[in-house]
Design a protein around this motif. Structure first.
Motif, PDB file in Angstrom:
ATOM      1  N   GLU A   1      -1.622   7.375  12.388  1.00 53.65           N
ATOM      2  CA  GLU A   1      -3.006   6.923  12.234  1.00 53.65           C
ATOM      3  C   GLU A   1      -3.028   5.540  11.568  1.00 53.65           C
ATOM      4  O   GLU A   1      -3.854   4.692  11.900  1.00 53.65           O
TER       5      GLU A   1
ATOM      6  N   HIS B   1      -8.920   2.334   3.752  1.00 49.18           N
ATOM      7  CA  HIS B   1      -8.749   3.219   4.898  1.00 49.18           C
ATOM      8  C   HIS B   1      -8.000   4.488   4.498  1.00 49.18           C
ATOM      9  O   HIS B   1      -8.429   5.590   4.819  1.00 49.18           O
ATOM     10  N   VAL B   2      -6.885   4.322   3.791  1.00 52.15           N
ATOM     11  CA  VAL B   2      -6.112   5.514   3.444  1.00 52.15           C
ATOM     12  C   VAL B   2      -6.821   6.349   2.372  1.00 52.15           C
ATOM     13  O   VAL B   2      -6.488   7.507   2.171  1.00 52.15           O
TER      14      VAL B   2
ATOM     15  N   ARG C   1      -2.296   3.072  14.176  1.00 53.30           N
ATOM     16  CA  ARG C   1      -3.504   2.877  14.992  1.00 53.30           C
ATOM     17  C   ARG C   1      -4.500   1.975  14.255  1.00 53.30           C
ATOM     18  O   ARG C   1      -5.106   1.082  14.836  1.00 53.30           O
ATOM     19  N   PHE C   2      -4.619   2.196  12.960  1.00 52.89           N
ATOM     20  CA  PHE C   2      -5.524   1.399  12.145  1.00 52.89           C
ATOM     21  C   PHE C   2      -5.157  -0.090  12.224  1.00 52.89           C
ATOM     22  O   PHE C   2      -6.005  -0.940  12.444  1.00 52.89           O
ATOM     23  N   PHE C   3      -3.873  -0.402  12.067  1.00 55.12           N
ATOM     24  CA  PHE C   3      -3.460  -1.810  12.105  1.00 55.12           C
ATOM     25  C   PHE C   3      -3.652  -2.399  13.496  1.00 55.12           C
ATOM     26  O   PHE C   3      -4.048  -3.544  13.649  1.00 55.12           O
TER      27      PHE C   3
ATOM     28  N   MET D   1       1.764   5.102   0.185  1.00 56.50           N
ATOM     29  CA  MET D   1       1.184   6.249   0.877  1.00 56.50           C
ATOM     30  C   MET D   1       1.899   7.530   0.491  1.00 56.50           C
ATOM     31  O   MET D   1       3.118   7.549   0.387  1.00 56.50           O
TER      32      MET D   1
ATOM     33  N   VAL E   1       0.854  -1.177   0.000  1.00 58.38           N
ATOM     34  CA  VAL E   1       0.000   0.000   0.000  1.00 58.38           C
ATOM     35  C   VAL E   1       0.896   1.235   0.000  1.00 58.38           C
ATOM     36  O   VAL E   1       1.656   1.468   0.941  1.00 58.38           O
TER      37      VAL E   1
ATOM     38  N   PHE F   1      -7.157  -3.276  13.992  1.00 57.63           N
ATOM     39  CA  PHE F   1      -7.461  -4.522  13.272  1.00 57.63           C
ATOM     40  C   PHE F   1      -6.997  -5.731  14.077  1.00 57.63           C
ATOM     41  O   PHE F   1      -7.745  -6.672  14.316  1.00 57.63           O
TER      42      PHE F   1
ATOM     43  N   THR G   1      -6.631  -1.682   4.374  1.00 58.30           N
ATOM     44  CA  THR G   1      -5.637  -0.606   4.354  1.00 58.30           C
ATOM     45  C   THR G   1      -5.869   0.375   3.210  1.00 58.30           C
ATOM     46  O   THR G   1      -5.874   1.585   3.399  1.00 58.30           O
ATOM     47  N   ALA G   2      -6.068  -0.170   2.008  1.00 55.37           N
ATOM     48  CA  ALA G   2      -6.197   0.698   0.838  1.00 55.37           C
ATOM     49  C   ALA G   2      -7.442   1.570   0.967  1.00 55.37           C
ATOM     50  O   ALA G   2      -7.405   2.771   0.688  1.00 55.37           O
TER      51      ALA G   2
END
Lengths: 627, 172
Positions: free
Chosen positions: A470, B96-97, A473-475, A462, A460, A478, B93-94
Motif C-alpha cells: 500500500e 498517510h501511514v 501504491r501511495f508513492f 513503519m 518514515v 503521488f 507519507t507520515a
C-alpha cells in the motif's frame, strides 16, 4: 549598519554582553509542531507573567542599561527538534528543557527560574529508566546528534539578525570576502560538500563551472522547494535560521560572480516565505545585502519566489522554468544550469541545507568539515524522523551513522513497543529498507548501492501495521500525479504501474503483475529525462526486492498481513463462540450474514463489503478479522 | 442564506479591473511575473476566472494558451471557485501511514461532498488533499485556511466542522 568585518564583531560582542546581563533567557519553540500544540499561548503567558512581576526585559534594554541581573528575556526560536514533546521551553544559560508545557505551567516555571530551581515534573522522563533528565544536552534524543546546519535552529530568535551574528553569523561572509573567489571555491571543494537536496553533487564543482563562464549576468538560486512527502528539514532551516541561508547564498554569489539571487520556496510553506522576506529586509538594513557589501565591490540582492504547488519544480531546470514564469517542465541536460540556466545565464542552484553548511565551512575550515562524517560523504545530514517511532522530530547526525542508531537511540525505538518492519528513506525517489538492513551506513553511496537514496532526508519508520504494498501504491499515486507529462515513459509508465498496484491492493493482482511492475519500472528509469522519472520506480522496485513475500501474499493468497488493504480483509464467525443472537446479521449492510437460532451464523465472503460493522456489533467477540 | 448569496455573487463578479491593475502594477508585466500575478488573483477571488486569465494574457502580451497552461499546471490554481473554508488534508507519507485517508473521508462525509466534487454546493467548504504540509510530527494533520490542526481523529474532525458551523450561524 555594518561596513566592515570589525563591525560584525562589535555587534557580536555587544549582543553577547547584553545576553550575559540577563538573569535568564527563556526560549519558547515556535517550530510548526510546537505552534500547533499551543506554544504561542505559552509565550504570551510567559511574557505577561514576567511583566506582572516586573522581571521582563529585552535585549535592547540590556544593551542600553548596562546593568547585570536586570531581568529575564523571553524569545521565540525556530524548531528545537524534539517535536514529539512539544511545546518546548528551554531556559538558558543552563539549558534546562521543559516539555509539553501549557500556559498553566508558566507560574511554576517563572517561580523556579527566579529561585534558580528546576520544575522536575516538566522535564523529560526517560521511558525505560523513568529517570528525569533536566538538561537538553543529556537527553538521548539530543545527545547523539551533531548540529552543523541546524546549529542555530531552535537556539536563535530567527527575527533578530544580532542573535545570528552573536552565534558567529556573517563571519563566513567576511572570511570569504577577504579571499579571492577562486580560494572560496577551493575551500568548498576541499570540504567536499555534497548537495543535500538528494543528488549529492559536489557544490564546489558546481560553483567552479559557473565561475568559469564568461557572462555579464549570473544567478545564485536557493532551492527551497522541499516537496518530498515526509520531509521538513529545509522548512525548519528557512523558518528557524533564515540568515544562514542568506549568508550561504552571499558566499556562493561572491564565489561564482553573481549579483542576484532567488530563493524558490514551495507554496505550502507560507511562514518560510514571510520569514525569508523579513530576513532579507533586515540584512539589507544592516548593509549585509545590497551594494558594496562590507566595503568591497561585491553587491548582492535576493528575491523570494513562491512556488505554486508542483513537486517537479525541485528539479533544477523545471525550477528555472517556473522562476521564468512558465510551466515547470525539465529540459534535457547539458547544457547544465551552471553553464546556461536562468534566462540563459550561468546559474548555480543549491539546496537550503547545502547553503546553510557553507558559512560554517568558511569560518571553521574544510578540514574541520571533513573531520565529520565519511570520507566520500563528509559533514552531517539532517533528517525528518517521523512515523511509528517514539521520538519524532528534526535531527542532524554525522554522515555514515547507522540507521539503527537513529531509529533506536535517537528515535527511542518503535512507538508502543511495536515491531519494526521497514524504514522508508528518501521519499518518492527513495526506497524501503528492511529490518535486516538497519546496520546500513547513512551516506550518499551506501544507500545508492541498495537502490535507495538519502533524498532530501525524510525517514518514515513503519511498524508491522504498515502494508508496504500500500505504501508503494501511495508513492506511485503521488508520482503519477506529479509527473509533468513531458516524457512518455514517466507519464504513461507511472500510470500503468499505479493501476497494477491498485489492482493488487484491491485483491485482483496476479503473480505476473509483479514481473510486469519490474519491467515497466526499469523502462521508466531508462526513458525519463529528469530525476523524478528516473527515480520514480525506486519505492516499488525496492519493496519488490525486499518485501516480495508480502506482495506474493497479496496476489496469491489475497491476504494483507498488515490488515491495511480493505478489500483483502476477511471476517469469520467462530462457530464455538457464536450464541446465535443475530446482532451481526442485523447490522450487515450487504445482507452477507445468514444463520438461525439453531444454526451458527456465517459470512458469505462473496457478498461481504469488508466494512467491519459485524465486528463491532458482536458482543461475544465471536467474529475475528483474518489477515 | 445571505452568506451563500454573497459568495455566489462574488464568484460571478470575479476580479474588479481596479484589483487587476493594482496587481499588475505590483508585479510588472515581464513574463516572469505571470505566476505571482495569478497567485494574487487566486488569493483574492479564490479561483482564476476565464476573464481574469484573458486580461492577464493581454497585459503580459502572452497567448491565452500560455496562461491557461500555467494555470492548469500548478496545483495551487483552481479554475473553479474554492469554498470559504479551504480544508487541506495532508497526505504525506507520515500522515498517510498514520491514517490521513479515514480523516479525509470523514471530512467529505461531514460537509456532504458528492462523489467527484471537492467544493460544497453552498460554496462553504473545499476539501482537498495535499502531498505534504511539512508538519509530519503532527500526523495526521489538516489546515483550514492556513490554520493548522494536528493529531487528528475522525471525532476531532467532526468537532472542528461543528465549530465552524456555529461560527457560520453568527455570520448569517
Amino acid at each position: 549598519m555594518i561596513r566592515t568585518g570589525e563591525d560584525i564583531q562589535v555587534v557580536q560582542q555587544s549582543y553577547g554582553q547584553a545576553l550575559k546581563r540577563a538573569t535568564a533567557r527563556i526560549v519558547v519553540c515556535a517550530g510548526p509542531g510546537c505552534v500547533a500544540s499551543g506554544s504561542p499561548l505559552v509565550y504570551q503567558a510567559l511574557l505577561e507573567e514576567l511583566q506582572k512581576r516586573n522581571l521582563y526585559t529585552t535585549v535592547d534594554c540590556l544593551m542600553e542599561e548596562e546593568r547585570d541581573g536586570s531581568g529575564m528575556l523571553v524569545t521565540n526560536s525556530g524548531c528545537q527538534g524534539f517535536c514529539q514533546q512539544g511545546p518546548l521551553v528551554r531556559v538558558e544559560p543552563e539549558g534546562v528543557l521543559y516539555t509539553k508545557v501549557s500556559p498553566a505551567d508558566v507560574l511554576e516555571i517563572v517561580d523556579a527560574v527566579e529561585a534558580g530551581a528546576v520544575v522536575k515534573r516538566l522535564c523529560y522522563r526517560e521511558p525505560d529508566t523513568h529517570q528525569t533528565i533536566v538538561h537538553e544536552q543529556d537527553i538521548p534524543f539530543y545527545k547523539n546528534q551533531v548540529r552543523v546546519a541546524l546549529a542555530n535552529c531552535g537556539v536563535v530568535d530567527p527575527g533578530d539578525i544580532r542573535a545570528y551574528i552573536h552565534r558567529g553569523g556573517y563571519q563566513g561572509l567576511a572570511a570569504a570576502l577577504e579571499r579571492t573567489s577562486e580560494d572560496v571555491i577551493e575551500i568548498v571543494s576541499r570540504a567536499h560538500l555534497r548537495g543535500r537536496g538528494g543528488g549529492g553533487f559536489p557544490a564546489g564543482r558546481k560553483w567552479a563551472i559557473a565561475a568559469r563562464q564568461e557572462a555579464d549576468q549570473k544567478y545564485m538560486i536557493c532551492n527551497g522547494d522541499e516537496g518530498d512527502p515526509g520531509a521538513f528539514m529545509d522548512r525548519s532551516i528557512m523558518e528557524g535560521d533564515p540568515h544562514s541561508v542568506i549568508e550561504g547564498m552571499l558566499i556562493g554569489g561572491y564565489a561564482i560572480g553573481a549579483n542576484t539571487g532567488y530563493i524558490y520556496v514551495r507554496a505550502e510553506y507560507p511562514l518560510a516565505v514571510k520569514r525569508l522576506q523579513q530576513t532579507i529586509a533586515e540584512a539589507t538594513k544592516y548593509g549585509l545585502l545590497g551594494n558594496r557589501i562590507l566595503g568591497t565591490d561585491f553587491s548582492f540582492h535576493i528575491h523570494v519566489k513562491e512556488g505554486a504547488g508542483a513537486f517537479v519544480c525541485g528539479e533544477e531546470s523545471a525550477l528555472i522554468a517556473s522562476v521564468e514564469g512558465r510551466r515547470g517542465m525539465p529540459r534535457p541536460k547539458p547544457p547544465f544550469p551552471a553553464v546556461a540556466g536562468l534566462w540563459g545565464a550561468p546559474t548555480v542552484i543549491n539546496n537550503v541545507e547545502t547553503l546553510a553548511n557553507v558559512p560554517r565551512i568558511l569560518t571553521k575550515g574544510a578540514d574541520w568539515f571533513r573531520s565529520i562524517g565519511r570520507e566520500q560523504s563528509p559533514g552531517t545530514k539532517t533528517f525528518a524522523l517521523t512515523g511509528e517511532v517514539e521520538n519524532t522530530g528534526l535531527i542532524e547526525v554525522p554522515m555514515g551513522l547507522a540507521l539503527e542508531d537513529i531509529v533506536f537511540q535517537i528515535g527511542g525505538g518503535i512507538r508502543g513497543g511495536g515491531e519494526l518492519k521497514a524504514v522508508q528513506i528518501g521519499g518518492p525517489s527513495g526506497g524501503c529498507l528492511t529490518k535486516e538492513q538497519m546496520g546500513i551506513s547513512l551516506d550518499f553511496d551506501s544507500l545508492q548501492e541498495v537502490g535507495a537514496m538519502i533524498g532530501s532526508g525524510g525517514l518514515v519508520v513503519m511498524d508491522e501495521n504498515t502494508c508496504v504494498v500500500e505504501v508503494a501504491r501511495f508513492f506511485m499515486n503521488f508520482i503519477q500525479n506529479e509527473s509533468c507529462g513531458k516524457c512518455t515513459f514517466c507519464r504513461e509508465g507511472t500510470l500503468q504501474m499505479l493501476r497494477i498496484l491498485q489492482r493488487i491492493v484491491d485483491g485482483g493482482g496476479t503473480e505476473e503483475d509483479l514481473d510486469l511492475l519490474v519491467e515497466i519500472g526499469e523502462m521508466v528509469q531508462l526513458g525519463s529525462l529528469c530525476g523524478l522519472g528516473k527515480s520514480a520506480p525506486n519505492p516499488i522496485l525496492s519493496t519488490l526486492e525486499n518485501f516480495r513475500e508480502e506482495y506474493l501474499m497479496h496476489v496469491l493468497d489475497k491476504r494483507c498481513p498488515a490488515g491495511v488493504c480493505n478489500n483483502l480483509r476477511r471476517f469469520v464467525i467462530q462457530a464455538d463462540k457464536c450464541r446465535h443472537c443475530a446482532q451481526c446479521a442485523k447490522v450487515c449492510p450487504a445482507n452477507a450474514i445468514t444463520g438461525s437460532r439453531t444454526e451458527s451464523y456465517r459470512i458469505d465472503q462473496g457478498k461481504c463489503v469488508k466494512c467491519g460493522a459485524c465486528l463491532s456489533a458482536c458482543r461475544l467477540d465471536a467474529i475475528e478479522e483474518v489477515y | 442564506m445571505t452568506n451563500t448569496a454573497t459568495n455566489l455573487q462574488m464568484f460571478e463578479t470575479g476580479s474588479s479591473t481596479n484589483f487587476l491593475d493594482a496587481v499588475l502594477a505590483k508585479h510588472g508585466s515581464e513574463p516572469s511575473a505571470l505566476i505571482p500575478i495569478l497567485q494574487d488573483i487566486q488569493e483574492n477571488d479564490r479561483y482564476l476566472s476565464q476573464e481574469a486569465m484573458d486580461q492577464v494574457a493581454h497585459a503580459l502580451d502572452l497567448s491565452a494558451a500560455t496562461v491557461y497552461g500555467v494555470a492548469t499546471f500548478y496545483a495551487q490554481f483552481s479554475l473553479e471557485p474554492k469554498g470559504k473554508y479551504v480544508v487541506k488534508v495532508c497526505d504525506g507519507t507520515a500522515c498517510h501511514v498514520r491514517g490521513s485517508l479515514p480523516v479525509y473521508e470523514a471530512l467529505r462525509k461531514r460537509v456532504g461532498l458528492a462523489n467527484g466534487t471537492f467544493t460544497t454546493t453552498n460554496g462553504r467548504y473545499t476539501v482537498e488533499t495535499v502531498s505534504c504540509l511539512g508538519a509530519c510530527v503532527l500526523a495526521p494533520v489538516i489546515t483550514i485556511n492556513d490554520q493548522v490542526y494536528g493529531h487528528l481523529t475522525v471525532d476531532a474532525v467532526n468537532m472542528i466542522i461543528d465549530t465552524l458551523e456555529r461560527e457560520g450561524e453568527h455570520d448569517d
